[in-house]
Design a protein around this motif. Structure first.
Motif, short mmCIF file in Angstrom:
data_model
loop_
_atom_site.label_atom_id
_atom_site.label_comp_id
_atom_site.label_asym_id
_atom_site.label_seq_id
_atom_site.Cartn_x
_atom_site.Cartn_y
_atom_site.Cartn_z
N VAL A 62 0.84 -1.20 0.00
CA VAL A 62 0.00 0.00 0.00
C VAL A 62 0.88 1.25 0.00
O VAL A 62 0.56 2.25 -0.66
N VAL A 66 0.77 4.28 -2.73
CA VAL A 66 0.69 5.72 -2.49
C VAL A 66 1.72 6.46 -3.35
O VAL A 66 1.44 7.53 -3.89
N ARG A 106 -5.75 1.73 2.13
CA ARG A 106 -5.13 3.03 2.39
C ARG A 106 -5.51 3.55 3.77
O ARG A 106 -4.68 4.15 4.47
N LEU A 349 -6.73 10.54 4.37
CA LEU A 349 -6.21 10.12 3.06
C LEU A 349 -5.70 11.31 2.26
O LEU A 349 -4.81 11.15 1.42
N GLN A 352 -2.32 11.71 3.61
CA GLN A 352 -1.51 10.61 3.08
C GLN A 352 -1.11 10.87 1.64
O GLN A 352 0.05 10.66 1.26
#
Length: 452
Positions: A62, A66, A106, A349, A352
């Motif tokens: 993951v 990203v 995520r 998110l 992120q």
């Protein structure tokens, strides 16, 4: 950037694999000093949702996803996951991932591991030495801010806010603020802070003053003018200096004239600043250098002593402040394809995604710098976009060649071909500034039908 068709990638992958004697994709030794696997493992331990369940998207994959989101802005996230082949071995690697599964993965990772990993790269890479990376014995840094838009959802508008004014005019999208510290010569982001729109740039910059190295000069935009910020910077550690344009209407008194356009001036520290920091003096003195530009004259304030640095040196150095603007341009234009609206729809998110964007930017910049050094050139002589495009294609190649490789392994395979890019010194093109979205006096209705 928009990815080409699958047939194009199959042909292009085969062409690159046939050149394995030139681009050694399997050599993991060349990049291990960049992203040590220990960094990745330490970052993943920060994830709040630890689990022993064998998931289709493990945390290390993951994290890789990203980074892929930062490279392939125009692709849906689940399509990025499929193209990069981030599924665990044996877990439906030939099937499309459910969109909800990608989002949930995520969420399990969160933003904190990505932020931590970005700060690790800034701490270790931002202070590396390159040829010609000093100016008269000082490292050159720059601080500036940038704005990003988010999707217009009630959650994001509530958290990040927007450009509301006293007349209730507001921007059509929620906004968040980024303030970054950059090594001007390598373009590596050493540190950064992300916050909702309403928090000012100066408090964000104050939070990473300790990241500025000794024996350095930091170039600021005029929006960072603050006695507390400048005095704190010079009082900490050894031989740390600053430079900033003069604010319009600044009240001052000339104490001493060194030469034409080079003066020592004195100003009062505002009561508000002294209330915030009682240790500030009532007045402070700075050097002001005025020089000619095409549109007239420009004045900059600096802590650089006149005994060591001439007015001509000071005026020439401040031109390098635009290097951080070029860094923001590379992020928004080359990486995001001018799509300044982030794609995530949940608060954590969004953080992120932006931390992943900064982390990916640092990886590309570090690779470009190392490739330039291998050719006895300076980092500024290799252009960002060709390197970015090269790595984007190479990610697809690595996914096909080694689909179950984790983040640490994949990051260890990126550099081999970058050094073969043709380095050419070119003048930087001038581009007009982007026109900002105008504010509206009416409340924003995100469900309203578009005008036809």
């Amino acid at each position: 950037m928009m990815l080409p068709s699958s047939d194009f990638f199959m042909d292009f992958q085969q062409d690159l694999l046939d050149l394995s004697n030139l681009f050694n994709f399997s050599d993991v030794s060349s990049f291990t000093q960049n992203i040590p696997i220990e960094w990745v493992e330490s970052a993943l331990r920060l994830s709040a949702s630890a689990t022993i369940r064998r998931r289709r998207l493990p945390s290390d994959q993951v994290l890789w996803l990203v980074l892929g989101m930062a490279m392939f802005r125009n692709e849906p996230v689940h399509e990025v996951a499929r193209r990069l082949n981030v599924c665990a071995q044996g877990l439906a690697s030939d099937n499309l991932l459910a969109r909800s599964g990608v989002t949930n993965a995520r969420k399990r990772l969160g933003s904190e591991p990505v932020e931590w990993l970005f700060r690790q790269t800034g701490t270790h890479w931002g202070h590396e030495r390159y040829p010609e990376d000093e100016w008269n014995g000082l490292r050159v840094m720059a601080v500036d801010g940038a704005l990003f838009r988010t999707q217009d959802t009630p959650e994001l508008r509530e958290h990040f806010g927007s450009g509301n004014t006293s007349s209730k005019r507001q921007t059509p999208f929620p906004m968040l603020r980024l303030v970054a510290l950059m090594n001007v010569r390598s373009h590596i982001m050493i540190d950064a802070q992300i916050s909702p729109y309403r928090r000012g740039e100066i408090p964000l910059a104050e939070s990473f003053l300790s990241s500025i190295p000794d024996n350095s000069v930091t170039l600021f935009d005029k929006g960072f003018w603050s006695a507390n910020l400048m005095l704190t910077l010079t009082q900490q550690d050894v031989d740390r200096h600053w430079m900033i344009p003069e604010r319009k209407g600044l009240v001052h008194e000339v104490i001493k004239t060194y030469s034409d356009g080079d003066e020592l001036i004195q100003m009062k520290v505002s009561p508000q600043a002294r209330k915030k920091n009682p240790d500030l003096p009532e007045t402070w003195q700075v050097r002001r250098v005025t020089y000619q530009i095409k549109s007239g004259t420009k004045s900059v304030m600096t802590s650089l002593p006149v005994e060591r640095f001439s007015a001509a040196q000071v005026s020439e150095l401040y031109k390098e402040r635009w290097e951080i603007e070029l860094g923001f341009r590379d992020i928004k234009s080359a990486m995001q394809n001018n799509a300044i609206t982030l794609r995530s729809k949940k608060t954590d998110l969004v953080y992120q995604e932006l931390w992943g964007l900064l982390l990916c930017y640092n990886i590309i910049r570090r690779e470009a710098s190392m490739a330039a050094v291998s050719f006895d050139r300076v980092p500024s002589e290799i252009r960002f976009k060709p390197v970015c495009d090269y790595i984007a294609v190479q990610l697809i190649v690595m996914a096909a060649a080694n689909p179950i490789s984790g983040t640490g392994r994949r990051l260890s395979e990126l550099r081999s071909g970058i050094g073969s890019l043709f380095l050419e010194r070119r003048p930087r093109p001038t581009t007009p500034r982007t026109v900002k979205i105008s504010k509206t006096r009416y409340p924003v209705d995100r469900y309203a039908a578009p005008l036809k």
